[in-house]
Scaffold this active site. Structure first.
Site, PDB file in Angstrom:
ATOM      1  N   HIS A   1     -10.142   2.803  -1.370  1.00  0.00           N
ATOM      2  CA  HIS A   1     -10.361   2.540   0.059  1.00  0.00           C
ATOM      3  C   HIS A   1     -11.167   1.259   0.173  1.00  0.00           C
ATOM      4  CE1 HIS A   1     -10.241   4.757   4.112  1.00  0.00           C
ATOM      5  NE2 HIS A   1      -9.034   4.769   3.592  1.00  0.00           N
TER       6      HIS A   1
ATOM      7  N   HIS B   1       0.815  -1.203   0.000  1.00  0.00           N
ATOM      8  CA  HIS B   1       0.000   0.000   0.000  1.00  0.00           C
ATOM      9  C   HIS B   1       0.854   1.260   0.000  1.00  0.00           C
ATOM     10  CE1 HIS B   1      -3.855   2.008   0.536  1.00  0.00           C
ATOM     11  NE2 HIS B   1      -3.307   2.778   1.455  1.00  0.00           N
TER      12      HIS B   1
END
Length: 616
Positions: A96, A49
């Protein structure tokens, strides 16, 4: 706290998502075995990430130069392109997905908050939002949470006061577990007035501003890089909790403090929190920092040092201030009733020293943590996916013509991917700010007015997930092309692209093949159109639900391609109804196979060539 100062183990590192060889590399970098605080730092900063360790090699092959570019991919928090000689547009999209999967409302809401902070932390004022959503079977029990997700997006954006001007929603069984929630924001700034995410100048004070730090979002970056499974709801503390009204105050205070001239550098505390901002800003400025974690305003008592370091609590910024201008910054944030606390200072060298009550709890070199520095970079093996050859053997001529085409058309019109989705977009305020020019005069792309300017922005988000699955290279090129067409048909001029890449497990060679070929398709199309990629987001999503049999879209990845364009004149071409269009058998078969667009098939071939008269 003393337990966290003891040498860590490879088992602990693996539990935090690091590979054994990465643990050994960390020991070499530090010249010793890291303690728990330090191994926690590396676990988030070296997660996919944050580090893009499995994707950056191929991302660098995308075109990065263009006529309107003011900042290349990776140079700033968001892409930046010139609109004219005075104004620039900052724009970006991010996913998200994992938070939205286990906590639909807050996960989706904080995705909106985070992407807007990336825009205004550069000094740009957000003026438009878009989103792209991928949900599972609309009749599945888990899919019932989709209304909560769209409500989270709407509630945060509406309260923040920025219109949602466009987006897309798509349903497929392959997204039953790994749903996708991707949010985009675009903002306007005067050229030369942006602020960099950088730190330099020994002795310059370091401030944390905005909300207090809590235990929400701890290890969120590691969580976002891992598997979703049946027990993922136990990871609820990894999900952040948002406050759009606090973010509105932070927006105004941030733009005011930038105008004051007191800011050296600023960065949003998004993924990985304090450790991400301190390391990335320090590495870019080739300086270090001394940070006192006990001075960080917290919402809970007794927070451990690693919890403060890694918390992803929302609505916070890290600001490096010019020495001697501390009172200027303090007064501005006091005016807006926001926390503003000095937690450290810039130091010589490249090391980050974190203290808790005068005890050194972590000592790491900033450069070793970040993308482009010491973070690992992998080029994974890949091979053609087994389904690809089978798909290529499909012959649309073998599909029989249905007996009742009108019945087929009505059936397709009820499909959730074709039917009207007002239940989603009616939750979004599209008119706040009075800049949306396409609400009452719809066009293929959203048109956003730039007040006090003769220009406007045309913005769109486009992808056909089934196309990309069927042929990653061609499908991704089609996504870029579709976005270009939507912009051009709205009167815009192509300028640049930002992307949001959602794929499966990068350690699976067949899935990595999909990613590589999609990148090649995107690079090819962007080069043809002269539209560089300004940046974006990669979300490599691991395996599907282990209890579900593999489906033909089990590793579907989907792309969000945005175009931010200079807009001189807004066109909407209208057509008078002169007849119903006829689609030949072969074309109908292909469209039916992919369920790509709504169709209206005539019963009689006398409508083969209807005349469509443009009415401008």
């Amino acid at each position: 706290m003393s337990d966290h100062l003891q040498p860590s183990t490879v088992q602990t590192a693996q539990k935090l998502g690091l590979l054994p060889e990465e643990f050994e590399k960390i020991k070499q970098i530090l010249g010793r075995t890291p303690n728990f605080n330090e191994i926690s730092i590396y676990s988030v900063m070296w997660s996919e990430h944050c580090s893009y360790k499995n994707s950056i090699t191929w991302l660098k092959t995308l075109p990065r130069d263009g006529e309107h570019m003011l900042a290349k991919a990776g140079e700033e928090n968001a892409g930046l392109v010139a609109i004219d000689d005075e104004l620039a547009c900052a724009f970006k999209i991010e996913s998200h997905n994992h938070p939205s999967a286990i906590e639909p409302y807050q996960g989706a809401a904080t995705g909106v908050g985070g992407i807007n902070r990336d825009i205004f932390t550069m000094g740009a004022r957000p003026i438009a939002q878009l989103n792209s959503l991928r949900f599972g079977n609309i009749n599945a029990e888990r899919t019932a949470f989709n209304e909560r997700r769209s409500k989270g997006i709407g509630d945060y954006g509406n309260a923040f006061g920025v219109p949602t001007v466009g987006g897309e929603v798509f349903f497929d069984d392959s997204f039953n577990v790994n749903i996708l929630v991707n949010a985009m924001s675009a903002g306007i700034v005067k050229q030369g007035k942006t602020v960099k995410a950088i730190s330099y100048g020994e002795g310059n004070p370091v401030f944390i501003v905005g909300s207090a730090t809590g235990k929400d979002g701890i290890h969120g970056a590691t969580f976002a890089s891992g598997d979703l499974h049946d027990d993922s709801h136990e990871d609820l503390p990894a999900v952040q909790v948002g406050d759009p009204f606090q973010e509105k105050l932070l927006l105004e205070a941030t733009l005011e403090v930038i105008d004051s001239g007191a800011v050296i550098g600023m960065q949003d505390m998004g993924a990985a929190g304090i450790i991400c901002s301190t390391s990335e800003m320090s590495a870019k400025g080739e300086h270090g920092m001394k940070i006192n974690l006990d001075k960080v305003p917290t919402r809970q008592k007794g927070m451990e040092p690693w919890e403060i370091l890694l918390s992803e609590s929302q609505e916070r910024m890290l600001v490096v201030v010019k020495k001697g201008m501390e009172n200027v910054v303090q007064n501005i944030f006091d005016k807006w009733d926001l926390n503003c606390t000095q937690i450290g200072e810039v130091t010589k060298g490249e090391r980050l020293h974190f203290y808790m009550n005068d005890t050194l709890i972590a000592d790491v070199p900033a450069e070793s943590l970040v993308l482009g520095g010491g973070a690992p970079v992998y080029k994974r093996d890949y091979k053609e996916h087994a389904y690809f050859a089978k798909n290529n053997s499909f012959n649309p001529d073998n599909v029989a013509m249905p007996d009742d085409l009108q019945k087929v058309a009505f059936h397709l019109s009820t499909h959730p991917n074709i039917a009207v989705k007002r239940w989603v977009h009616n939750q979004y305020d599209s008119m706040v700010g009075t800049v949306n020019m396409s609400t009452n005069n719809p066009s293929d792309a959203a048109i956003v007015n730039l007040k006090d300017s003769k220009k406007a922005l045309a913005l769109t988000v486009d992808c056909n997930s089934r196309y990309v699955y069927a042929n990653p290279h061609i499908g991704c090129a089609i996504a870029v092309s579709e976005a270009a067409r939507n912009i051009v048909c709205s009167g815009g001029i192509p300028s640049a692209v930002t992307n949001c890449l959602n794929f499966g497990n990068p350690y699976n060679p067949e899935v990595y093949w999909q990613f590589v070929n999609a990148i090649k398709g995107m690079a090819e199309a962007c080069t043809k159109f002269g539209t560089p990629v300004t940046g974006g987001n990669v979300s490599l999503q691991p395996k599907q639900n282990r209890h579900r049999r593999s489906s033909r879209l089990s590793h579907t990845h989907h792309w969000h391609v945005r175009r931010c364009y200079k807009q001189a004149q807004h066109h909407v071409i209208k057509f008078q109804k002169c007849g119903r269009p006829y689609l030949p058998h072969r074309q109908f078969s292909k469209l039916h196979q992919f369920i790509a667009v709504p169709l209206l098939i005539p019963q009689h071939k006398k409508h083969i060539c209807p005349r469509l008269q443009p009415n401008r």
